[in-house]
Each structure stands twice: as C-alpha cells, then as structure tokens.
Design an enzyme around this catalytic site. Structure first.
Site, PDB file in Angstrom:
ATOM      1  N   THR A 226       0.839  -1.156  -0.072  1.00 54.52           N
ATOM      2  CA  THR A 226       0.095  -0.043  -0.023  1.00 54.52           C
ATOM      3  C   THR A 226       0.765   1.004   0.318  1.00 54.52           C
ATOM      4  OG1 THR A 226      -0.098  -0.192   2.525  1.00 54.52           O
ATOM      5  CG2 THR A 226      -1.941  -1.164   1.373  1.00 54.52           C
TER       6      THR A 226
ATOM      7  N   SER B 223       5.588   5.095  10.278  1.00 52.35           N
ATOM      8  CA  SER B 223       4.378   4.380   9.520  1.00 52.35           C
ATOM      9  C   SER B 223       4.311   5.245   8.348  1.00 52.35           C
ATOM     10  CB  SER B 223       3.141   4.318  10.345  1.00 52.35           C
ATOM     11  OG  SER B 223       2.699   5.965  10.357  1.00 52.35           O
ATOM     12  N   LYS B 224       3.809   4.297   7.243  1.00 56.03           N
ATOM     13  CA  LYS B 224       3.217   4.982   5.860  1.00 56.03           C
ATOM     14  C   LYS B 224       2.667   6.187   6.214  1.00 56.03           C
ATOM     15  CE  LYS B 224       2.923   0.536   4.038  1.00 56.03           C
ATOM     16  NZ  LYS B 224       1.819  -0.363   3.788  1.00 56.03           N
ATOM     17  N   ARG B 225       1.615   6.140   7.024  1.00 51.25           N
ATOM     18  CA  ARG B 225       0.670   7.261   7.296  1.00 51.25           C
ATOM     19  C   ARG B 225       1.299   8.517   7.678  1.00 51.25           C
ATOM     20  NH1 ARG B 225      -3.752   4.307  10.008  1.00 51.25           N
ATOM     21  NH2 ARG B 225      -2.168   4.516  11.501  1.00 51.25           N
TER      22      ARG B 225
END
Ligand code: GLU
Length: 301
Positions: free
Chosen positions: A34, A274-276
């Site tokens: 993702t 985190s990616k977020r």
C-alpha cells in the site's frame, strides 16, 4: 556463515547460546503493498531474512495484496526492488495473496459447512447504533467494540432468504461455538516461552468482509501453514492477533509456527514509523545518496 546460528550482536532479542543448533527456520516478510518500504519494514524483513540465513533455512516474500482499493502492483514491484537493493534476497517465487483467493474461499466454505461461520448483514452504522445503545459494550484487543452478535440470532429462514436475495454480507466466526471445539491452546513466543491463547477477546470476528474476499486473519494463518513457515517474525502490534490465529490453526488442523514479535521501530522523537505519518522511504533515502549499508544501519538491524 555456518549452520550454527550466532546472533550478530550480543543482547539482541534473538541471540542463541553458542551450543544451540536451531533447526533451519522458514521465515517470511509479508508486506501489504500500500506504499513504499520504510525503515520499520527493513528492520522486520532483515530479522526474518537473518534468521533464515543463520539457520540455513528459507526466507519467503509474500505480498498481502487482497485489498484492491489500497494495494498497487507498482508498490509490490518497488518493494521487491528495494529488498534486492538491500541484499535481502528471498527464496522461491513471490507469494501473492490476490492470486490465492480460491484457497481462502475453500477454508471459508469448510468453516461454514461445520457451522462455525454465520453471515452478518449489519452495516457499520447499524453496529455502531446497537453498541451505543448497550451499556458497557465489551471491546476487543484492538480497542474496537465487539460485535454484539445481532446476526448470530437471525432465524435460519430469514438468513437463507437474505442470502438468496443477494443481500451484501460479511462472514463472522461464531466464537462461542468455535471455543467448544478447541481445547486450551498455547503458542510459543521466542523470548517468553509458552503463552496461553485467549482468542475469546476477539468475539465474533469477521473472516470475510463484505467488500473483500477474506480477512487478514484467515489469509495470514492459511498462508503461513501452506508455505511451511516455522517462525513468524513481525511487529509487536500484531502480537494480540496471534491469539486468534492460534484458534484458526486449531480449527483448520494447521501447524503452529513459533512467533517472535519485535519492538516497533521509532524515529528520533520516539514516534512509530508508519506510511501514514510519512516515514522516510527507502526510495527517498537511496535517492538522497544513502547506500544499502547506510539504510540497514539506520533501520537499527
Ligand atoms: N501484512 C501485514 C503488514 O504489512 C503483516 C502481516 C504479518 O506479518 O502477519 O503489517
């Protein structure tokens, strides 16, 4: 490297006594494509890779890509390129969950035939309304309120009619029923030894979402068994899920791997990567001139 595994740095969580000769471990790195890999992923992948290489075992790569809305083939390709660049070579073909949907379907059918699943027609809003009306609604290990069991109580004829009408539905595990089929279960966490599995905290967990063919929990336990994984290494935030995975393994007659949940990798301020939160990606570090060994060092391996 000899087959005798020796931790590269004393005091690491997975060090072995020198006289131990651990069996060859089959490990895996199982990213969800993702986004691009960041340093936290590299720590995880390296741990699994190292254990396989130190023990003369195998290291597998599996893309957990069943969510078509969030996963992109381009990210899967980029993950493979980053791992190659880092020298974290994997064994055998890459496993792609999106190509294995019939296998998960067969598990769901099997559980369903044995009366362990039921269709749930509730929307999120309906569940929220029901929970808000209930005093002291119990919560699961992820902090979310547990499903109150509305559709478990549907009369069989109504259930059949809704299914026949094609009403969208998820499939939930009938936890109380499943527990009657299971003895006391345990799993081994490497630095803690045997742990009693307490899956009941998950309640009637979803095993197939209405908008996705199978849940993370089902796919991951299925694939770890099907691929002969003997040691699951993954971040600590997934440790609670192991209690449920142990129950699924029992219900499906699958072997139980050992587990080594590792600390979460944080930035200098102590915040989880985190990616977020836009943790720097391996791509970006590489583009800025970092070498593979710089990145491995930064990933605290
Ligand atoms: N796909 C999961 C993730 O990217 C990891 C699953 C696992 O290791 O069990 O967080």
């Amino acid at each position: 490297m000899t087959k005798q595994a020796v931790s590269r740095k004393a005091g690491r969580p997975f060090s072995y006594a020198c006289h131990d000769r651990p069996a060859p471990a089959t490990t895996r790195f199982a990213p969800s494509p993702t986004g691009h890999l960041h340093l936290g992923h590299v720590f995880s992948a390296h741990l699994a890779w190292r254990r396989a290489r130190d023990t003369g075992g195998r290291f597998l790569l599996r893309h957990e890509d069943i969510d078509p809305d969030r996963c992109r083939p381009a990210y899967a390709e980029a993950i493979e390129a980053d791992l190659r660049w880092l020298g974290l070579n994997w064994d055998g073909p890459v496993v792609r969950q999106s190509e294995r949907l019939p296998l998960y379907r067969a598990c769901l059918d099997d559980l369903c035939r044995r009366g362990l699943l039921y269709p749930c027609f509730c929307s999120r809003a309906e569940i929220r309304r029901e929970i808000e009306g209930a005093a002291n609604a119990p919560h699961g290990p992820d902090g979310a309120p547990l499903y109150p069991g509305t559709c478990r109580a549907l009369p069989p004829a109504e259930r059949a009619a809704r299914l026949a009408a094609g009403t969208p539905h998820a499939w939930r595990l009938d936890m109380a029923h499943a527990l009657t089929r299971a003895p006391a279960l345990t799993f081994v966490e490497e630095d803690q030894g045997e742990i009693r599995a307490c899956p009941e905290g998950f309640g009637d967990v979803i095993l197939a979402r209405r908008d996705a063919p199978a849940s993370y929990h089902l796919c991951v336990t299925h694939d770890d068994a099907a691929c002969g994984i003997t040691l699951v290494t993954r971040a600590l935030d997934l440790k609670p899920a192991t209690h449920l995975h142990r129950l699924l393994q029992h219900l499906m007659g699958w072997p139980t791997p050992r587990y080594a949940h590792h600390r979460l990798i944080t930035d200098e301020a102590g915040a989880r990567l985190s990616k977020r939160d836009h943790a720097p990606t391996i791509r970006a570090l590489r583009a800025a001139g970092a070498t593979a060994s710089d990145v491995l060092r930064q990933a605290q391996v």
